[in-house]
Design a protein around this motif. Sequence first.
Motif, PDB file in Angstrom:
ATOM      1  N   ASP A  98      42.429  41.778  44.063  1.00 19.49           N
ATOM      2  CA  ASP A  98      42.426  42.388  42.729  1.00 19.49           C
ATOM      3  C   ASP A  98      41.551  41.508  41.840  1.00 19.49           C
ATOM      4  N   SER A  99      41.650  41.678  40.534  1.00 15.28           N
ATOM      5  CA  SER A  99      40.787  40.948  39.608  1.00 15.28           C
ATOM      6  C   SER A  99      41.118  39.452  39.541  1.00 15.28           C
ATOM      7  N   ARG A 120      41.692  32.427  46.654  1.00 15.11           N
ATOM      8  CA  ARG A 120      40.971  31.955  45.477  1.00 15.11           C
ATOM      9  C   ARG A 120      41.570  32.664  44.265  1.00 15.11           C
ATOM     10  N   ILE A 121      41.834  31.887  43.226  1.00 17.39           N
ATOM     11  CA  ILE A 121      42.433  32.424  42.008  1.00 17.39           C
ATOM     12  C   ILE A 121      41.385  32.407  40.899  1.00 17.39           C
ATOM     13  N   HIS A 122      41.096  33.567  40.323  1.00 16.83           N
ATOM     14  CA  HIS A 122      40.129  33.677  39.237  1.00 16.83           C
ATOM     15  C   HIS A 122      40.878  33.592  37.901  1.00 16.83           C
ATOM     16  N   PHE A 123      40.644  32.534  37.153  1.00 14.41           N
ATOM     17  CA  PHE A 123      41.251  32.422  35.830  1.00 14.41           C
ATOM     18  C   PHE A 123      40.526  33.333  34.846  1.00 14.41           C
ATOM     19  N   PHE A 124      39.222  33.367  34.936  1.00 12.47           N
ATOM     20  CA  PHE A 124      38.436  34.391  34.258  1.00 12.47           C
ATOM     21  C   PHE A 124      37.082  34.463  34.942  1.00 12.47           C
ATOM     22  N   SER A 125      36.526  35.660  34.962  1.00 12.06           N
ATOM     23  CA  SER A 125      35.244  35.899  35.611  1.00 12.06           C
ATOM     24  C   SER A 125      34.461  36.886  34.766  1.00 12.06           C
ATOM     25  N   LYS A 158      32.615  31.651  34.366  1.00 15.17           N
ATOM     26  CA  LYS A 158      33.505  31.842  35.505  1.00 15.17           C
ATOM     27  C   LYS A 158      34.303  30.563  35.734  1.00 15.17           C
ATOM     28  N   LEU A 159      35.586  30.728  36.047  1.00 16.69           N
ATOM     29  CA  LEU A 159      36.474  29.603  36.315  1.00 16.69           C
ATOM     30  C   LEU A 159      37.450  30.020  37.405  1.00 16.69           C
ATOM     31  N   PHE A 160      37.499  29.247  38.506  1.00 18.57           N
ATOM     32  CA  PHE A 160      38.423  29.625  39.571  1.00 18.57           C
ATOM     33  C   PHE A 160      38.921  28.405  40.327  1.00 18.57           C
ATOM     34  N   LEU A 161      40.027  28.615  41.061  1.00 17.00           N
ATOM     35  CA  LEU A 161      40.659  27.593  41.890  1.00 17.00           C
ATOM     36  C   LEU A 161      40.832  28.160  43.284  1.00 17.00           C
ATOM     37  N   LYS A 183      27.586  39.955  43.204  1.00 15.82           N
ATOM     38  CA  LYS A 183      27.197  41.308  42.823  1.00 15.82           C
ATOM     39  C   LYS A 183      28.428  42.195  42.820  1.00 15.82           C
ATOM     40  N   ASP A 184      28.428  43.203  41.972  1.00 12.64           N
ATOM     41  CA  ASP A 184      29.546  44.132  41.893  1.00 12.64           C
ATOM     42  C   ASP A 184      29.347  45.361  42.774  1.00 12.64           C
TER      43      ASP A 184
END
Length: 257
Positions: free
Chosen positions: A111-112, A141-146, A151-154, A40-41
């Motif tokens: 951050d984003s 955690r690294i968000h490649f795009f959300s 959603k894609l993260f490492l 949730k934002d």
Amino acid sequence: MMPTQVLRRLVFFFSFGLFFFQYKEVTAQIVRIENDELSKDSSNWSGAFDLNIYSIRNNSELFKLAGGSQLKYTKDKNSLISINEFRLIFAEEDRLESKGHQHFRFQHLIDSVYTLEAFSQTQFDEVLQIRLRQLFGIGPRIHFFSESTNKLFLGVHYMYEYEEELETNNINRDHRISSHFAFSRKMEKSAVHWIVYYQPEISNFKDYRVSGSATYTVELIKKLRFNIRGELAYDSNPVEGVNDLTYTFLNGFSWEF
């Protein structure tokens, strides 16, 4: 959606699940660390309850019950997540085995792109001969795009592991790298989630675990979903007498709030 349409979907998915599970059934040790649908934002609570249950018969009759819950609280840039799961496996001749875990996770949004995470986990697994396993970890955690639909993260974390073996009474204390790569896609009435873990021992990379899960979920009615999930795990150094490769399949329902 009309009740008859919901009923047809239930019949189809349970028929598919029970047919599929006639062929393979062992147990894995996957812990899914979050549900993307709970993100949730704004400041609020969100959560879900899960129930998976099925019966199969091959050389022996097997009955399996799995229940769990996920709860998340988000305020500003911080989130607290609690995930619980408990599984019971019944077989012929009154054999009964169980497994379960309790997972707590704190997330701070930097951050984003970057999120700092810290977690603790307690679990047991009679099938894998683990009396107690306690984990503590921290990392980014690294968000490649959300996006709203993709959603894609490492995640890359340091993890301390304390483990007590069930029959041998051996105690293991390890320092591991716990990394996971995850992708999810949300569609109009369904969603897919895929996650893979790699957890080597820091001083000995020959001692490692690789595991993953894939979940497909379909919305039956508002807040009620049907889930099909497959799990696979490989441990290069399992407890003596336990298979190094394990896998399981589950189907059931989730109620979100």
